[in-house]
Design a protein around this motif. Structure first.
Motif: not given
Length: 359
Positions: A17-24, A91-107
């Protein structure tokens, strides 16, 4: 496109989770300072870690989510419990709404694909999405798809995958007219399933300007780098990926066993350890972190669930490159050209005639 690349992150994804995602994310930001992050997840877990990374904190906005998709959740279960509320969905919805250009997940891969397909929908004229992976080869790198998004594919879907993979090779590898091959049990035109043979014939006759169809390729061509893009359906693609991962681990185990048989062998291993580590990393496709979901109305990158911060930074870097090099625009251009060529109509007519003959 704005000067900034906006990347939405499922901060709760992966084994750590955040312990890996944020440093990355911070490592990726150091490499690409023009990134802006939208972090989705439990703010009580995110904020204490974010405080340790001032640069990342300044480039990020935190969006609290009450649900985190578990790694062992079934896709249907994840959709029911996490739709509109989970860090993955938002995170995915942010791409749909145009708030983000791309979504990334390790889930969870299955949940991520299900949510991405449900939220973003497939692009016009594309029936099924695909997962594309970067594959290490003797010549460098190639693109292989589908790695398991869907099981089975007809001729039209294989052609779609060829176009999708070709566009990704242009965007990522910088090859203006990549070579594309269909994975088969032999290179002869008479071999393989009917759908594969039909797709090969249609690709050859289409003579697309965006790619160079090279014919059938076999399993050993994956590592040789015979073509820039290898196309297959998800069942065989996923087996090929897991087989390559297993082979890399097997060779590493053989090396460790051989190097432990005598004190001289142990000394040699210590002296050559960095070279062996590089060999293992190079041979294992899973070490090239990040699979790209292709065929959707938006870009989603899947990072390995067990990756570390460096690996996640690699996935974020891939996301950055896909946006900066205009992957979606390239796919749209190629699809428009193909469908204007009339080959889609020919395949539809052949299907109808085949079904009529079968009746």
């Amino acid at each position: 496109m704005s000067n900034k690349i906006r990347i939405s992150l499922d901060a709760m994804g992966g084994d750590q989770g955040p312990e890996m995602v944020l440093p990355g994310a911070d490592i990726a930001l150091e490499r690409q300072p023009d990134i802006e992050y939208l972090l989705y997840g439990d703010e009580t877990q995110i904020n204490p870690i974010l405080d340790k990374y001032p640069r990342l904190k300044a480039a990020s906005s935190v969006h609290h989510c009450t649900v985190a998709v578990k790694m062992d959740d079934k896709p249907s279960q994840a959709l029911r419990s996490g739709r509109r509320h989970s860090s993955m969905w938002r995170a995915i919805e942010a791409v749909k709404e145009g708030e983000a250009d791309v979504a990334v997940s390790a889930g969870n891969t299955g949940a991520l694909m299900a949510m991405s397909r449900f939220c973003l929908r497939t692009m016009a004229n594309i029936e099924r999405p695909a997962i594309a992976a970067i594959w290490p080869t003797l010549k460098g790198e190639s693109i292989v798809l589908d790695m398991g998004a869907t099981i089975g594919a007809d001729a039209q879907q294989l052609i779609d995958y060829a176009i999708l993979g070709g566009a990704m090779a242009r965007a990522l590898l910088g090859i203006q007219k990549p070579t594309v091959g269909l994975l088969n049990i032999g290179v002869e035109e008479v071999k393989g399933l009917e759908e594969v043979r039909t797709a090969g014939r249609m690709l050859r006759e289409a003579d697309l300007t965006s790619l160079n169809y090279a014919g059938f390729v076999e399993g050993d061509d994956l590592g040789k780098g015979t073509v820039d893009v290898v196309v297959t359906e998800g069942f065989s693609g996923n087996i090929a990926l897991k087989a390559a991962e297993g082979t890399a681990k097997q060779i590493a185990q053989y090396l460790r066993a051989a190097m432990s048989r005598s004190w001289l062998a142990k000394l040699g291993y210590l002296l050559a350890k960095s070279a062996f580590d590089q060999l293992r990393e190079k041979m294992d496709p899973s070490k090239v972190n990040g699979g790209v979901f292709l065929g959707l109305n938006g870009i989603v990158i899947k990072s390995h669930g067990g990756t570390d911060a460096e690996g996640f930074a690699s996935a974020v870097g891939l996301a950055y490159d896909m946006v900066r090099n205009e992957l979606l625009e390239k796919i749209s251009q190629d699809m428009v050209f193909y469908h204007r060529s009339g080959f889609q109509d020919r395949i539809d007519n052949e299907k109808a005639q085949s079904q009529k003959a079968g009746d």
